[in-house]
Design a protein around this motif. Structure first.
Motif, PDB file in Angstrom:
ATOM      1  N   PHE A  87     -14.225 -34.242   2.319  1.00  0.00           N
ATOM      2  CA  PHE A  87     -13.726 -35.155   3.338  1.00  0.00           C
ATOM      3  C   PHE A  87     -14.385 -34.843   4.673  1.00  0.00           C
ATOM      4  CE2 PHE A  87     -10.386 -34.614   0.183  1.00  0.00           C
ATOM      5  CZ  PHE A  87     -10.066 -35.926  -0.122  1.00  0.00           C
ATOM      6  N   ASP A  88     -14.861 -35.881   5.347  1.00  0.00           N
ATOM      7  CA  ASP A  88     -15.420 -35.751   6.685  1.00  0.00           C
ATOM      8  C   ASP A  88     -14.254 -35.873   7.663  1.00  0.00           C
ATOM      9  OD1 ASP A  88     -16.539 -36.251   9.235  1.00  0.00           O
ATOM     10  OD2 ASP A  88     -18.322 -37.129   8.324  1.00  0.00           O
ATOM     11  N   LEU A  89     -13.946 -34.793   8.367  1.00  0.00           N
ATOM     12  CA  LEU A  89     -12.795 -34.802   9.265  1.00  0.00           C
ATOM     13  C   LEU A  89     -13.073 -35.541  10.566  1.00  0.00           C
ATOM     14  CD1 LEU A  89     -11.417 -31.195   8.708  1.00  0.00           C
ATOM     15  CD2 LEU A  89     -10.724 -33.335   7.620  1.00  0.00           C
ATOM     16  N   LYS A  90     -14.339 -35.731  10.902  1.00  0.00           N
ATOM     17  CA  LYS A  90     -14.680 -36.487  12.108  1.00  0.00           C
ATOM     18  C   LYS A  90     -14.381 -37.973  11.905  1.00  0.00           C
ATOM     19  CE  LYS A  90     -18.487 -37.241  15.327  1.00  0.00           C
ATOM     20  NZ  LYS A  90     -19.896 -36.922  15.607  1.00  0.00           N
ATOM     21  N   SER A  91     -14.791 -38.509  10.756  1.00  0.00           N
ATOM     22  CA  SER A  91     -14.566 -39.933  10.481  1.00  0.00           C
ATOM     23  C   SER A  91     -13.312 -40.174   9.642  1.00  0.00           C
ATOM     24  CB  SER A  91     -15.779 -40.526   9.762  1.00  0.00           C
ATOM     25  OG  SER A  91     -15.927 -39.939   8.481  1.00  0.00           O
ATOM     26  N   MET A  92     -12.656 -39.080   9.222  1.00  0.00           N
ATOM     27  CA  MET A  92     -11.452 -39.171   8.387  1.00  0.00           C
ATOM     28  C   MET A  92     -11.714 -40.034   7.153  1.00  0.00           C
ATOM     29  SD  MET A  92      -9.403 -37.135   9.797  1.00  0.00           S
ATOM     30  CE  MET A  92      -7.879 -37.429   8.960  1.00  0.00           C
ATOM     31  N   SER A  93     -12.787 -39.669   6.430  1.00  0.00           N
ATOM     32  CA  SER A  93     -13.158 -40.446   5.251  1.00  0.00           C
ATOM     33  C   SER A  93     -13.648 -39.522   4.141  1.00  0.00           C
ATOM     34  CB  SER A  93     -14.253 -41.454   5.603  1.00  0.00           C
ATOM     35  OG  SER A  93     -15.422 -40.779   6.023  1.00  0.00           O
ATOM     36  N   LEU A  94     -13.634 -40.050   2.931  1.00  0.00           N
ATOM     37  CA  LEU A  94     -14.184 -39.335   1.785  1.00  0.00           C
ATOM     38  C   LEU A  94     -15.698 -39.428   1.864  1.00  0.00           C
ATOM     39  CD1 LEU A  94     -13.677 -37.898  -0.958  1.00  0.00           C
ATOM     40  CD2 LEU A  94     -13.788 -40.160  -2.007  1.00  0.00           C
ATOM     41  N   ARG A  95     -16.364 -38.294   1.885  1.00  0.00           N
ATOM     42  CA  ARG A  95     -17.826 -38.271   1.993  1.00  0.00           C
ATOM     43  C   ARG A  95     -18.494 -38.179   0.628  1.00  0.00           C
ATOM     44  NH1 ARG A  95     -21.520 -34.421   5.853  1.00  0.00           N
ATOM     45  NH2 ARG A  95     -23.476 -34.926   4.839  1.00  0.00           N
ATOM     46  N   TRP A  96     -17.851 -37.464  -0.324  1.00  0.00           N
ATOM     47  CA  TRP A  96     -18.462 -37.228  -1.631  1.00  0.00           C
ATOM     48  C   TRP A  96     -17.381 -36.795  -2.607  1.00  0.00           C
ATOM     49  CZ3 TRP A  96     -18.961 -32.137  -3.778  1.00  0.00           C
ATOM     50  CH2 TRP A  96     -19.766 -32.047  -4.915  1.00  0.00           C
ATOM     51  N   SER A  97     -17.586 -37.131  -3.872  1.00  0.00           N
ATOM     52  CA  SER A  97     -16.646 -36.732  -4.915  1.00  0.00           C
ATOM     53  C   SER A  97     -17.415 -36.506  -6.207  1.00  0.00           C
ATOM     54  CB  SER A  97     -15.598 -37.828  -5.105  1.00  0.00           C
ATOM     55  OG  SER A  97     -14.687 -37.465  -6.100  1.00  0.00           O
ATOM     56  N   LYS A  98     -16.985 -35.505  -6.970  1.00  0.00           N
ATOM     57  CA  LYS A  98     -17.616 -35.210  -8.259  1.00  0.00           C
ATOM     58  C   LYS A  98     -16.562 -34.616  -9.177  1.00  0.00           C
ATOM     59  CE  LYS A  98     -21.512 -33.301 -10.557  1.00  0.00           C
ATOM     60  NZ  LYS A  98     -22.207 -34.387 -11.185  1.00  0.00           N
ATOM     61  N   CYS A  99     -16.597 -35.007 -10.447  1.00  0.00           N
ATOM     62  CA  CYS A  99     -15.678 -34.433 -11.429  1.00  0.00           C
ATOM     63  C   CYS A  99     -16.421 -33.372 -12.236  1.00  0.00           C
ATOM     64  CB  CYS A  99     -15.124 -35.506 -12.354  1.00  0.00           C
ATOM     65  SG  CYS A  99     -13.915 -34.819 -13.512  1.00  0.00           S
ATOM     66  N   LEU A 100     -15.879 -32.151 -12.241  1.00  0.00           N
ATOM     67  CA  LEU A 100     -16.480 -31.038 -12.972  1.00  0.00           C
ATOM     68  C   LEU A 100     -15.834 -30.846 -14.342  1.00  0.00           C
ATOM     69  CD1 LEU A 100     -16.842 -28.468 -10.049  1.00  0.00           C
ATOM     70  CD2 LEU A 100     -18.408 -30.278 -10.772  1.00  0.00           C
ATOM     71  N   LYS A 101     -14.954 -31.745 -14.741  1.00  0.00           N
ATOM     72  CA  LYS A 101     -14.344 -31.825 -16.076  1.00  0.00           C
ATOM     73  C   LYS A 101     -13.266 -30.792 -16.359  1.00  0.00           C
ATOM     74  CE  LYS A 101     -18.434 -33.852 -18.145  1.00  0.00           C
ATOM     75  NZ  LYS A 101     -19.466 -33.723 -19.140  1.00  0.00           N
ATOM     76  N   ASN A 102     -13.048 -29.837 -15.477  1.00  0.00           N
ATOM     77  CA  ASN A 102     -12.001 -28.847 -15.710  1.00  0.00           C
ATOM     78  C   ASN A 102     -11.522 -28.333 -14.363  1.00  0.00           C
ATOM     79  OD1 ASN A 102     -10.394 -26.788 -16.964  1.00  0.00           O
ATOM     80  ND2 ASN A 102     -11.764 -26.917 -18.712  1.00  0.00           N
ATOM     81  N   GLY A 103     -10.332 -27.790 -14.316  1.00  0.00           N
ATOM     82  CA  GLY A 103      -9.709 -27.385 -13.065  1.00  0.00           C
ATOM     83  C   GLY A 103     -10.592 -26.546 -12.160  1.00  0.00           C
ATOM     84  N   VAL A 104     -10.646 -26.913 -10.883  1.00  0.00           N
ATOM     85  CA  VAL A 104     -11.440 -26.195  -9.885  1.00  0.00           C
ATOM     86  C   VAL A 104     -10.526 -25.176  -9.203  1.00  0.00           C
ATOM     87  CG1 VAL A 104     -12.819 -26.415  -7.780  1.00  0.00           C
ATOM     88  CG2 VAL A 104     -12.919 -28.197  -9.535  1.00  0.00           C
ATOM     89  N   VAL A 105     -10.876 -23.892  -9.325  1.00  0.00           N
ATOM     90  CA  VAL A 105     -10.020 -22.825  -8.796  1.00  0.00           C
ATOM     91  C   VAL A 105     -10.643 -22.061  -7.635  1.00  0.00           C
ATOM     92  CG1 VAL A 105      -8.717 -22.530 -10.929  1.00  0.00           C
ATOM     93  CG2 VAL A 105     -10.817 -21.225 -10.591  1.00  0.00           C
ATOM     94  N   GLY A 106     -11.938 -22.248  -7.385  1.00  0.00           N
ATOM     95  CA  GLY A 106     -12.594 -21.562  -6.278  1.00  0.00           C
ATOM     96  C   GLY A 106     -13.605 -22.470  -5.609  1.00  0.00           C
ATOM     97  N   LEU A 107     -13.649 -22.430  -4.278  1.00  0.00           N
ATOM     98  CA  LEU A 107     -14.627 -23.185  -3.490  1.00  0.00           C
ATOM     99  C   LEU A 107     -15.009 -22.347  -2.285  1.00  0.00           C
ATOM    100  CD1 LEU A 107     -13.109 -26.790  -3.111  1.00  0.00           C
ATOM    101  CD2 LEU A 107     -15.209 -26.206  -4.324  1.00  0.00           C
TER     102      LEU A 107
END
Length: 143
Positions: free
Chosen positions: A30-50
Motif C-alpha cells: 500500500f502506498d501511504l502517500k496516495s492511500m492506494s494499493l500499489r501492488w499485490s501478489k499471491c504466494l499460495k500459502n500463508g505469509v509469516v515474515g516480511l
C-alpha cells in the motif's frame, strides 16, 4: 487475516509504503502517500515474515517468508505494469520460514528462522543487469 506487516520506502518525509502478508498467501503493498494499493501478489500459502532490506532508502528489496518452507526475494526497485516485481524464490528449512532479518551493515545478507529451530544465512547477488525492457519497451526487473 493479516499476519505480518513491514514499512519501507521511508527515505524522505513524504514517501512511505506498507506491505501486509496474509494467511491466504497474499502480499499487498500500500502506498501511504496516495492511500492506494500499489501492488499485490499471491504466494499460495500463508505469509509469516516480511522485511525490506533498508527503510531509509528508496525501495530496493523485499523478502517474504511463508508457511510452505519458501522465501521470496522481490526486487522492488522496478515495477512492471503487468508483471509486477522481479523475484527469486528459494526453498528453505524444510518447515515454516517464520522470520527474516537483514544485516544492518550489509543489506545483501539476511537471516531466516525455521520451524524446527533452524537458522539460514543468505546472501543476495544482484544480476549483472537489474532492469531490462519488454517487447513493448516497458522497463521490468531482472530476477
Amino acid at each position: 487475516d493479516c499476519w505480518v506487516v513491514a514499512f519501507g520506502n521511508s527515505y524522505n518525509s513524504e514517501e512511505r509504503v506498507v506491505c501486509a502478508g496474509y494467511d491466504n498467501g497474499d502480499v499487498k503493498m500500500f502506498d501511504l502517500k496516495s492511500m492506494s494499493l500499489r501492488w499485490s501478489k499471491c504466494l499460495k500459502n500463508g505469509v509469516v515474515g516480511l522485511q525490506f532490506d533498508r527503510k531509509d532508502i528508496p525501495m530496493n528489496k523485499l523478502v517474504a517468508t511463508t508457511l510452505e518452507s519458501k522465501l521470496y526475494c522481490f526486487d522492488v526497485r522496478t515495477q512492471h505494469p503487468k508483471k509486477g516485481f522481479a523475484q527469486v524464490t528459494e526453498k528453505a528449512h524444510g518447515s515454516t520460514v517464520w522470520s527474516v532479518k537483514h544485516l544492518p551493515q550489509n543489506r545483501e545478507i539476511f537471516m531466516t528462522t525455521g520451524g524446527a529451530g533452524s537458522l539460514c544465512l543468505w546472501k543476495y547477488n544482484y544480476p549483472h543487469k537489474r532492469v531490462d525492457k519488454d517487447g513493448d519497451g516497458l522497463e521490468m526487473g531482472v530476477p
